[in-house]
Design a protein around this motif. Sequence first.
Motif, PDB file in Angstrom:
ATOM      1  N   VAL A  62       0.844  -1.205   0.000  1.00 36.71           N
ATOM      2  CA  VAL A  62       0.000   0.000   0.000  1.00 36.71           C
ATOM      3  C   VAL A  62       0.876   1.251   0.000  1.00 36.71           C
ATOM      4  O   VAL A  62       0.658   2.190  -0.772  1.00 36.71           O
ATOM      5  CB  VAL A  62      -0.951   0.014   1.212  1.00 36.71           C
ATOM      6  N   LEU A  63       1.875   1.266   0.870  1.00 40.18           N
ATOM      7  CA  LEU A  63       2.767   2.426   0.951  1.00 40.18           C
ATOM      8  C   LEU A  63       3.534   2.626  -0.356  1.00 40.18           C
ATOM      9  O   LEU A  63       3.681   3.755  -0.836  1.00 40.18           O
ATOM     10  CB  LEU A  63       3.741   2.251   2.121  1.00 40.18           C
ATOM     11  N   ALA A  64       4.016   1.522  -0.929  1.00 48.45           N
ATOM     12  CA  ALA A  64       4.766   1.627  -2.180  1.00 48.45           C
ATOM     13  C   ALA A  64       3.884   2.093  -3.328  1.00 48.45           C
ATOM     14  O   ALA A  64       4.317   2.855  -4.200  1.00 48.45           O
ATOM     15  CB  ALA A  64       5.401   0.276  -2.519  1.00 48.45           C
ATOM     16  N   ALA A  65       2.633   1.625  -3.333  1.00 46.59           N
ATOM     17  CA  ALA A  65       1.736   1.918  -4.458  1.00 46.59           C
ATOM     18  C   ALA A  65       0.993   3.237  -4.310  1.00 46.59           C
ATOM     19  O   ALA A  65       0.407   3.717  -5.288  1.00 46.59           O
ATOM     20  CB  ALA A  65       0.721   0.783  -4.631  1.00 46.59           C
ATOM     21  N   SER A  66       1.007   3.831  -3.131  1.00 44.23           N
ATOM     22  CA  SER A  66       0.201   5.041  -2.901  1.00 44.23           C
ATOM     23  C   SER A  66       0.481   6.165  -3.894  1.00 44.23           C
ATOM     24  O   SER A  66      -0.453   6.775  -4.430  1.00 44.23           O
ATOM     25  CB  SER A  66       0.402   5.546  -1.464  1.00 44.23           C
ATOM     26  N   PRO A  67       1.756   6.476  -4.211  1.00 45.32           N
ATOM     27  CA  PRO A  67       1.984   7.531  -5.211  1.00 45.32           C
ATOM     28  C   PRO A  67       1.384   7.181  -6.573  1.00 45.32           C
ATOM     29  O   PRO A  67       0.838   8.048  -7.258  1.00 45.32           O
ATOM     30  CB  PRO A  67       3.513   7.623  -5.284  1.00 45.32           C
ATOM     31  N   LEU A  68       1.483   5.906  -6.968  1.00 47.32           N
ATOM     32  CA  LEU A  68       0.885   5.477  -8.237  1.00 47.32           C
ATOM     33  C   LEU A  68      -0.630   5.590  -8.191  1.00 47.32           C
ATOM     34  O   LEU A  68      -1.251   6.094  -9.137  1.00 47.32           O
ATOM     35  CB  LEU A  68       1.292   4.033  -8.540  1.00 47.32           C
ATOM     36  N   LYS A 209       8.955   1.329  -6.390  1.00 46.19           N
ATOM     37  CA  LYS A 209       9.475   1.579  -5.045  1.00 46.19           C
ATOM     38  C   LYS A 209      10.613   2.590  -5.066  1.00 46.19           C
ATOM     39  O   LYS A 209      10.926   3.197  -4.038  1.00 46.19           O
ATOM     40  CB  LYS A 209       9.914   0.268  -4.397  1.00 46.19           C
ATOM     41  N   PHE A 210      11.238   2.781  -6.240  1.00 48.08           N
ATOM     42  CA  PHE A 210      12.267   3.816  -6.347  1.00 48.08           C
ATOM     43  C   PHE A 210      11.653   5.223  -6.366  1.00 48.08           C
ATOM     44  O   PHE A 210      12.332   6.194  -6.066  1.00 48.08           O
ATOM     45  CB  PHE A 210      13.105   3.605  -7.609  1.00 48.08           C
ATOM     46  N   ASP A 211      10.384   5.320  -6.754  1.00 43.30           N
ATOM     47  CA  ASP A 211       9.734   6.638  -6.859  1.00 43.30           C
ATOM     48  C   ASP A 211       9.165   7.062  -5.509  1.00 43.30           C
ATOM     49  O   ASP A 211       7.967   7.303  -5.349  1.00 43.30           O
ATOM     50  CB  ASP A 211       8.628   6.595  -7.918  1.00 43.30           C
ATOM     51  N   ILE A 212      10.044   7.157  -4.537  1.00 39.93           N
ATOM     52  CA  ILE A 212       9.649   7.473  -3.175  1.00 39.93           C
ATOM     53  C   ILE A 212      10.182   8.851  -2.823  1.00 39.93           C
ATOM     54  O   ILE A 212      11.250   9.257  -3.293  1.00 39.93           O
ATOM     55  CB  ILE A 212      10.193   6.398  -2.205  1.00 39.93           C
ATOM     56  N   HIS A 213       9.431   9.590  -2.038  1.00 41.90           N
ATOM     57  CA  HIS A 213       9.909  10.887  -1.571  1.00 41.90           C
ATOM     58  C   HIS A 213       9.311  11.156  -0.196  1.00 41.90           C
ATOM     59  O   HIS A 213       8.306  10.562   0.186  1.00 41.90           O
ATOM     60  CB  HIS A 213       9.533  11.998  -2.546  1.00 41.90           C
ATOM     61  N   ILE A 214       9.958  12.039   0.539  1.00 38.17           N
ATOM     62  CA  ILE A 214       9.481  12.429   1.864  1.00 38.17           C
ATOM     63  C   ILE A 214       8.649  13.691   1.701  1.00 38.17           C
ATOM     64  O   ILE A 214       9.169  14.732   1.288  1.00 38.17           O
ATOM     65  CB  ILE A 214      10.664  12.692   2.824  1.00 38.17           C
ATOM     66  N   ASP A 215       7.355  13.613   1.982  1.00 37.42           N
ATOM     67  CA  ASP A 215       6.499  14.781   1.768  1.00 37.42           C
ATOM     68  C   ASP A 215       6.617  15.777   2.916  1.00 37.42           C
ATOM     69  O   ASP A 215       7.271  15.526   3.936  1.00 37.42           O
ATOM     70  CB  ASP A 215       5.038  14.354   1.538  1.00 37.42           C
ATOM     71  N   ASP A 216       5.977  16.935   2.742  1.00 40.36           N
ATOM     72  CA  ASP A 216       6.111  18.027   3.724  1.00 40.36           C
ATOM     73  C   ASP A 216       5.584  17.631   5.101  1.00 40.36           C
ATOM     74  O   ASP A 216       6.156  18.017   6.131  1.00 40.36           O
ATOM     75  CB  ASP A 216       5.362  19.269   3.220  1.00 40.36           C
ATOM     76  N   GLY A 217       4.501  16.860   5.124  1.00 41.04           N
ATOM     77  CA  GLY A 217       3.945  16.428   6.409  1.00 41.04           C
ATOM     78  C   GLY A 217       4.923  15.549   7.166  1.00 41.04           C
ATOM     79  O   GLY A 217       5.104  15.702   8.388  1.00 41.04           O
ATOM     80  N   ASN A 333      12.021  -3.302   2.323  1.00 41.67           N
ATOM     81  CA  ASN A 333      12.389  -2.228   1.399  1.00 41.67           C
ATOM     82  C   ASN A 333      13.486  -1.316   1.968  1.00 41.67           C
ATOM     83  O   ASN A 333      13.245  -0.593   2.939  1.00 41.67           O
ATOM     84  CB  ASN A 333      11.133  -1.410   1.087  1.00 41.67           C
ATOM     85  N   PRO A 334      14.675  -1.290   1.358  1.00 46.24           N
ATOM     86  CA  PRO A 334      15.734  -0.402   1.831  1.00 46.24           C
ATOM     87  C   PRO A 334      15.620   1.023   1.301  1.00 46.24           C
ATOM     88  O   PRO A 334      16.359   1.911   1.726  1.00 46.24           O
ATOM     89  CB  PRO A 334      17.001  -1.067   1.288  1.00 46.24           C
ATOM     90  N   LEU A 335      14.711   1.241   0.362  1.00 49.92           N
ATOM     91  CA  LEU A 335      14.663   2.541  -0.316  1.00 49.92           C
ATOM     92  C   LEU A 335      14.044   3.639   0.528  1.00 49.92           C
ATOM     93  O   LEU A 335      14.249   4.820   0.260  1.00 49.92           O
ATOM     94  CB  LEU A 335      13.931   2.397  -1.649  1.00 49.92           C
ATOM     95  N   GLU A 336      13.282   3.260   1.563  1.00 51.67           N
ATOM     96  CA  GLU A 336      12.737   4.278   2.461  1.00 51.67           C
ATOM     97  C   GLU A 336      13.874   4.963   3.211  1.00 51.67           C
ATOM     98  O   GLU A 336      13.818   6.178   3.459  1.00 51.67           O
ATOM     99  CB  GLU A 336      11.743   3.643   3.432  1.00 51.67           C
ATOM    100  N   ALA A 337      14.904   4.219   3.581  1.00 50.14           N
ATOM    101  CA  ALA A 337      16.080   4.833   4.204  1.00 50.14           C
ATOM    102  C   ALA A 337      16.856   5.652   3.175  1.00 50.14           C
ATOM    103  O   ALA A 337      17.280   6.777   3.450  1.00 50.14           O
ATOM    104  CB  ALA A 337      16.972   3.753   4.811  1.00 50.14           C
TER     105      ALA A 337
END
Length: 420
Positions: A62-68, A209-217, A333-337
């Motif tokens: 869910v977390l990985a797919a949320s941006p998609l 999963k590479f398309d991850i970013h830390i949002d403002d919140g 998933n190591p990409l969150e770090a």
Amino acid sequence: MTRYLYSLLLLLLSPFIAFYLYQIRGKRNIGYRSHFGERFGVVQRNAAKNSIVIHCASVGEVLAASPLIKRVLHAHPNERILITCNTPTGRAEIQKQFGDAVDLCYLPIDFAFAAKKFIRTVKPKLLIVLETELWPNLFYYAKKNHCAITVVNARLSEKSYLGYKRFASLSRQMMQHIDVLASHNEEDGRRFIDLGLDASRMQSTGSIKFDIHIDDGDKLKLDALKAQIGNRPVWIAGSTHPNEHEQVIAAHQSILNQHPNTLLIIAPRHPEQFEPVADLLAQSKIKYSRRSNTYDKGCQVLLADTLGELKFLYGSATIAFIGGSLIERGGHNPLEAAASAVGVLSGPSTYNFSHIYPELVAMEGAIICHNKEQLGEQIISYLSDIQAAKVLGNNAHTCLAKNQGAINRTLNVIDSLVEQ
């Protein structure tokens, strides 16, 4: 004939499956007992008819797919979206991420009668499944009801491939139902083709999963956490499991001998592990705080007993250990770090992310530790050399940035199927 045998076997096992979910899993997490009828295809008759169904197995997907999914909502505002999952934590994350913007329910267990009832009730126009959620009856009844099927962010490790290969006839039938498969890479795609997927239906789109970013919140929460922690060394162990919690705690005890002011943030993978980890910390006579409670500045461990925060928690640390890897679990998933430019330490079991770790290690953004002693030694080394830790983190972030763009490519696949 093979699918009939598969369906018969599942039917024979159904009392045991129901008992396991309701009694055993339900005892650990009461959420497994809620909406139980959905496990058997019983969904509201007005629920998301003619919708796009997106299946994410658990909270990680869910977390990985949320941006998609957010991009799909934006690109197709007139389409109803039904998101399905298998776990209560996945369900809670869907509600947290999307609220009333989508419908949601559990995907039924792949009993023939349940899959048939689900498809006939929902009548989806498109079924999107994440990664390796391959279900023979679901796919069969979806195609029988003229529903397009795509598998996105598709991955298939060598171990999983060999498992599907053992049931070649059933695997071939599933592959023939897939309209488009968007794989992590060419190697994964070739495995699907070898199982019976038409080569013209495979596209290599990369991992979302590479398309991850830390949002403002998340950045605001991270700033608040850093202010709480103050100026002290921090390392984090994310998505840990039983028989791994103990190893992480033992490593931390060795670290405290060299760096007595160090804080460990430990984030168990599953909520039912929050209390057992708290008991382990108490038994080890380690002073700890809980993320869900008041933070004690004198604590040696912060137990992250909350949901959906791990992505930004990584950003508070100098170095990160990714769990599910010191035991034979395949890693997480190591990409969150990497998204926070935090370097990665992992155990040797990483087969779930075989499409990520080789490049991450080759680009010197991750290091494999084969036991708790090596884990402790690496953390002590990086806490003693903060510049080296920064280099490891920057390398991890470079690897992440290099491989981004999969969401755009995957959205093109979805758009083409919606517009058919």
